[in-house]
Design an enzyme around this catalytic site. Structure first.
Site, short mmCIF file in Angstrom:
data_model
loop_
_atom_site.label_atom_id
_atom_site.label_comp_id
_atom_site.label_asym_id
_atom_site.label_seq_id
_atom_site.Cartn_x
_atom_site.Cartn_y
_atom_site.Cartn_z
N HIS A 48 35.90 -27.38 17.98
CA HIS A 48 36.96 -26.73 18.77
C HIS A 48 37.00 -27.23 20.21
CE1 HIS A 48 38.01 -24.06 15.55
NE2 HIS A 48 36.79 -23.58 15.47
N GLU A 57 31.81 -18.92 6.21
CA GLU A 57 33.00 -18.40 6.90
C GLU A 57 34.09 -17.88 5.97
OE1 GLU A 57 33.59 -20.77 10.85
OE2 GLU A 57 33.10 -22.26 9.32
#
Length: 262
Positions: free
Chosen positions: A50, A155
């Protein structure tokens, strides 16, 4: 005698403690590890998924952190698994691979990140983690397999369901729950204290304990939920990111200064 760099985060966990990490998105200088050390941080979560890090930037921050007691770990994109051995060759003491849902995907991570006999990572010669000393190949590979953490992120509900099979994969060191993405995938975005999330933590922690692996935690920073999941067994814990911590501290400071009557 060659000085092998200690994995201080791993040592703290093995001693029964909790290793606290700093998410690095915007810091780019050699001071990053020193700043983290001064604040009592145990490891850097250098985020090339990210954050806007190039491999060069990520590895320069990692190498600069090696002389400190802060362990540099780099997250790379799942679809760029070829980056993982490069950052490991250039100073990282571990890698985080996101969105791992199956044991098959976990085995592919090990093949890329661990030296034989666990994986098929190529030996690139002397490395920063060994002080660039020219060690016998077998000795270097064995030591690096012990010291460098291979971390996969859990996740999705599918990953939680497969947690035991993932934890059973030789060469996987840690299953880190990405709580924010997990809640989004569950259809309860941001509800980190939800009973379904607690059940997911219980399942992953149980799988890790059964197979001798570490449980990691990201996305939980509040005083209500963090103690619950750490109490359950989370040990490699992300404590926040540079930008969020800066914004929180800066807002508190500007709020105070603005409140002064002139």
């Amino acid at each position: 005698m060659t000085r092998m760099i200690e994995n201080h985060a791993l040592a703290r966990i093995r001693a029964g403690g909790v290793a606290l990490g700093l998410g690095v998105h915007h810091l780019r200088t050699a001071a990053t590890g020193m700043l983290a050390e001064a604040a009592g941080v145990d490891w850097l979560f250098i985020d090339a998924e990210h954050g806007g890090f190039s491999e060069d930037q990520a590895t320069q921050v990692a190498i600069a952190a090696l002389p400190t007691r802060v362990t540099p770990i780099v997250r790379v994109c799942k679809g760029a698994l070829d980056q993982a051995p490069r950052v490991l060759d250039n100073g990282a003491m571990g890698v985080v691979i996101p969105h791992i849902d199956t044991a098959e995907e976990a085995r592919a991570v090990v093949e890329a990140c661990k030296y034989p006999p666990l994986g098929h990572r190529s030996l690139g010669g002397p490395c920063a983690q060994a002080g660039y000393a020219a060690l016998p190949a077998g000795e270097l590979m064995a030591e690096m397999n012990k010291r460098l953490l291979t971390i996969v992120m859990i996740e999705t509900p599918q990953a939680v369901e497969n947690a035991e099979a993932i934890a059973a994969v030789p060469g996987i060191d840690c299953l880190m729950i990405g709580t924010s993405d997990l809640t989004a995938e569950m259809g309860i975005p941001g509800q980190i204290g939800h009973e379904r999330v607690k059940a997911a933590y219980a399942a992953v922690i149980g799988a890790c304990r059964k197979h001798g692996k570490i449980t990691g935690m990201g996305g939980v920073y509040d005083e209500q939920n963090a103690p619950v999941y750490i109490g359950m067994g989370a040990r490699l814990v992300l404590s926040g990111s540079d930008h969020a911590l800066l914004m929180g501290a800066l807002k508190a400071r500007t709020g105070f200064l603005r409140s002064i009557t002139v």
